[in-house]
Design an enzyme around this catalytic site. Structure first.
Site, PDB file in Angstrom:
ATOM      1  N   HIS A  15       0.856  -1.193   0.000  1.00 54.53           N
ATOM      2  CA  HIS A  15       0.000   0.000   0.000  1.00 54.53           C
ATOM      3  C   HIS A  15       0.888   1.237   0.000  1.00 54.53           C
ATOM      4  CE1 HIS A  15      -3.707  -2.254   1.157  1.00 54.53           C
ATOM      5  NE2 HIS A  15      -2.849  -3.053   1.774  1.00 54.53           N
ATOM      6  N   ASN A  17       0.503   4.445   0.950  1.00 57.30           N
ATOM      7  CA  ASN A  17       0.595   5.237   2.182  1.00 57.30           C
ATOM      8  C   ASN A  17       1.091   4.432   3.388  1.00 57.30           C
ATOM      9  OD1 ASN A  17      -0.365   8.258   2.129  1.00 57.30           O
ATOM     10  ND2 ASN A  17      -1.592   7.175   0.603  1.00 57.30           N
ATOM     11  N   THR A  98      -5.477   3.981  -2.631  1.00 58.77           N
ATOM     12  CA  THR A  98      -6.891   4.372  -2.693  1.00 58.77           C
ATOM     13  C   THR A  98      -6.986   5.786  -3.265  1.00 58.77           C
ATOM     14  OG1 THR A  98      -6.934   3.285  -0.516  1.00 58.77           O
ATOM     15  CG2 THR A  98      -9.002   4.276  -1.296  1.00 58.77           C
ATOM     16  N   LYS A 100      -8.069   9.385  -3.763  1.00 54.07           N
ATOM     17  CA  LYS A 100      -8.777  10.247  -2.802  1.00 54.07           C
ATOM     18  C   LYS A 100      -9.054  11.610  -3.414  1.00 54.07           C
ATOM     19  CE  LYS A 100      -6.011   7.919   0.664  1.00 54.07           C
ATOM     20  NZ  LYS A 100      -5.152   7.170  -0.269  1.00 54.07           N
ATOM     21  N   ASP A 156     -11.782   1.418  -0.688  1.00 53.32           N
ATOM     22  CA  ASP A 156     -11.773   1.378   0.777  1.00 53.32           C
ATOM     23  C   ASP A 156     -13.128   0.858   1.247  1.00 53.32           C
ATOM     24  OD1 ASP A 156     -12.152   2.264   3.562  1.00 53.32           O
ATOM     25  OD2 ASP A 156     -10.313   3.418   3.266  1.00 53.32           O
ATOM     26  N   GLY A 186      -8.965  -1.740   3.429  1.00 47.91           N
ATOM     27  CA  GLY A 186      -9.580  -0.904   4.463  1.00 47.91           C
ATOM     28  C   GLY A 186     -10.028  -1.752   5.640  1.00 47.91           C
ATOM     29  N   HIS A 213      -8.621  -8.180   0.094  1.00 48.99           N
ATOM     30  CA  HIS A 213      -8.205  -8.471   1.460  1.00 48.99           C
ATOM     31  C   HIS A 213      -9.267  -9.420   2.009  1.00 48.99           C
ATOM     32  CE1 HIS A 213      -5.421  -5.246   0.926  1.00 48.99           C
ATOM     33  NE2 HIS A 213      -4.962  -5.360   2.148  1.00 48.99           N
ATOM     34  N   GLU A 216      -9.102 -11.255   7.247  1.00 47.93           N
ATOM     35  CA  GLU A 216      -8.218 -10.629   8.251  1.00 47.93           C
ATOM     36  C   GLU A 216      -8.849 -10.716   9.634  1.00 47.93           C
ATOM     37  OE1 GLU A 216      -7.886  -6.917   5.870  1.00 47.93           O
ATOM     38  OE2 GLU A 216      -5.896  -6.834   6.765  1.00 47.93           O
ATOM     39  N   ASP A 292       2.814  -3.111   4.326  1.00 48.45           N
ATOM     40  CA  ASP A 292       3.074  -1.703   4.667  1.00 48.45           C
ATOM     41  C   ASP A 292       4.490  -1.621   5.231  1.00 48.45           C
ATOM     42  OD1 ASP A 292       0.281  -0.570   4.304  1.00 48.45           O
ATOM     43  OD2 ASP A 292      -0.143  -2.157   5.737  1.00 48.45           O
TER      44      ASP A 292
HETATM   45  P1  5GP Z   1      -3.351   4.103   0.608  1.00 51.55           P
HETATM   46  O1  5GP Z   1      -4.442   3.336  -0.089  1.00 51.55           O
HETATM   47  O2  5GP Z   1      -3.885   5.335   1.297  1.00 51.55           O
HETATM   48  O3  5GP Z   1      -2.180   4.407  -0.263  1.00 51.55           O
HETATM   49  O4  5GP Z   1      -2.752   3.143   1.737  1.00 51.55           O
HETATM   50  C1  5GP Z   1      -3.286   3.034   3.035  1.00 51.55           C
HETATM   51  C2  5GP Z   1      -4.628   2.315   3.003  1.00 51.55           C
HETATM   52  O5  5GP Z   1      -4.442   0.949   2.619  1.00 51.55           O
HETATM   53  C3  5GP Z   1      -5.294   2.228   4.376  1.00 51.55           C
HETATM   54  O6  5GP Z   1      -6.063   3.371   4.647  1.00 51.55           O
HETATM   55  C4  5GP Z   1      -6.155   0.974   4.229  1.00 51.55           C
HETATM   56  O7  5GP Z   1      -7.357   1.269   3.557  1.00 51.55           O
HETATM   57  C5  5GP Z   1      -5.322   0.089   3.329  1.00 51.55           C
HETATM   58  N1  5GP Z   1      -4.502  -0.864   4.117  1.00 51.55           N
HETATM   59  C6  5GP Z   1      -3.194  -0.766   4.408  1.00 51.55           C
HETATM   60  N2  5GP Z   1      -2.791  -1.836   5.138  1.00 51.55           N
HETATM   61  C7  5GP Z   1      -3.872  -2.619   5.289  1.00 51.55           C
HETATM   62  C8  5GP Z   1      -4.073  -3.879   5.933  1.00 51.55           C
HETATM   63  O8  5GP Z   1      -3.187  -4.495   6.539  1.00 51.55           O
HETATM   64  N3  5GP Z   1      -5.348  -4.390   5.865  1.00 51.55           N
HETATM   65  C9  5GP Z   1      -6.353  -3.744   5.202  1.00 51.55           C
HETATM   66  N4  5GP Z   1      -7.550  -4.324   5.183  1.00 51.55           N
HETATM   67  N5  5GP Z   1      -6.184  -2.565   4.590  1.00 51.55           N
HETATM   68  C10 5GP Z   1      -4.949  -2.006   4.631  1.00 51.55           C
END
Ligand code: 5GP
Length: 353
Positions: A15, A17, A98, A100, A156, A186, A213, A216, A292
């Site tokens: 991911h 972020n 995601t 935004k 998300d 998410g 996902h 979990e 992450d």
């Molecule tokens: P982004 O999509 O903002 O670049 O990365 C962060 C987002 O990835 C988080 O807000 C979340 O929605 C998702 N995310 C990151 N790590 C996990 C995880 O371990 N499990 C799940 N279900 N979602 C995750």
């Protein structure tokens, strides 16, 4: 660690972020603290903390998203994330994020994704980077580290069906910019499968591969529905029961395994009971991933070293595992063929004993 760093690797579950360098995150928080937008001490405490429950991880993402709001920052963190993966010989990266929107700064979901693509572009000043099919045709000169990068757009679980559909349409529009698939992620305690299903079905019909996902948290009904959907891959698969294992194994759906993430978020109690061992023995398709790398202070080389020491697998077996990941990428045959060449050439130079 040197051997694991030198081994070529394929990252399929990262991911954006969650993969930011801690130093960058602290720097961004400090800048916004000066402007009075955030309180730096709130960040410092959470960023420097090592163990977080799954619930705390989602709180941290809310904090991270407060400092990664503008286009320039999105492009910067993307560039750094690609550079960090390339530095440890990740030769193919499927990054996910995601999209935004933020009206107050003129950001749409589309301009967010364009900023990510801009980040890919600027990484090419220090790397040989390939992030679209057109690039492949150009055959870039291989001077330094080479990495193929593709993008998955995440939905998300807080989003509505309409928002999910918007993301699918965006992915379809941005196919020639390296967007090749969809992820559902998410907080797993939020949202209903039925909300996302229409959009995910549409993605599938349009030929966009989907990864979910899945499992979990314990939720038998949702896990079974997800498996029945037959996604291209699933991530995690931590809380499966016998019936779900049976279904998964007969479906041969590849599983993205994130060892450190699962332990840190306490979705798996200890490494020795992690389902990696069982799936590996069963010869089920699996791929090691970081999830992450910033949030969990890891990298892909570390995940391979960890699997090797925990499950007693030698370097030759781990190399084969890394090589098999090429079979599960969402980029097409042309990229797969190039990657196979990279692994073949590495097999000739790496020492296995
Ligand atoms: P982004 O999509 O903002 O670049 O990365 C962060 C987002 O990835 C988080 O807000 C979340 O929605 C998702 N995310 C990151 N790590 C996990 C995880 O371990 N499990 C799940 N279900 N979602 C995750």
């Amino acid at each position: 660690m040197e051997w694991w760093i030198n081994m070529p690797k394929v990252e399929l579950h990262a991911h954006l972020n969650g993969s930011i360098r801690n130093s960058t995150l602290l720097e961004l928080a400090q800048e916004l603290d000066k402007k009075g937008t955030v309180v730096f001490s709130d960040f410092e405490h959470v960023i420097r903390k090592n163990d977080r429950s799954l619930r705390e991880v989602f709180k941290l993402f809310d904090l991270i998203h407060m400092v990664t709001t503008d286009h320039q920052t999105i492009a910067r963190i993307t560039k750094e994330v690609v550079e960090d993966f390339a530095a440890e010989n990740v030769v193919y990266l499927e990054l996910r994020t995601t999209p935004k929107g933020n009206d107050s700064i003129g950001m749409s979901k589309r301009s967010y994704v364009e900023a990510v693509v801009e980040g890919f572009r600027s990484a090419s000043s220090s790397l040989d980077i390939n992030f679209s099919l057109n690039d492949l045709e150009k055959c870039p000169a291989r001077t330094g580290k080479m990495i193929y990068v593709r993008l998955l757009l995440s939905i998300d679980r807080r989003e509505s069906t309409a928002a999910a559909m918007e993301t699918i349409n965006l992915a379809l529009e941005m196919k020639d910019m390296g967007v090749i698939g969809i992820d559902l992620s998410g907080n797993p305690n939020v949202g209903e499968w039925a909300t996302f299903l229409p959009a995910l079905k549409f993605a599938k019909e349009q030929g966009l591969p989907v990864t979910l996902h899945c499992g979990e948290v314990p939720n038998s009904v949702e896990i079974q529905e997800m498996l029945d959907f037959l996604p291209g891959r699933i991530g995690h698969a931590c809380c499966f029961e016998d019936e779900e294992w049976r279904k998964l194994k007969s479906s041969k759906i590849p599983v993205e395994i994130c060892l450190t993430s699962n332990i840190r978020t306490e979705t798996i109690s200890s490494m020795d009971v992690h389902h990696f061992g069982n799936l590996y023995k069963a010869n089920h398709p699996i791929v090691l991933c970081t999830d992450d790398s910033g949030v969990f202070s890891t990298n892909l080389s570390n995940e391979y070293a960890l699997a090797s020491s925990t499950f007693g697998l030698g370097k030759a077996e781990m190399f084969q595992l890394a090589r098999k990941a090429v079979d599960y990428i969402y980029a097409g045959n042309a990229v797969q063929k190039e990657l196979i060449k990279v692994f073949e050439s590495a097999a000739e130079t790496l020492e296995y004993n």
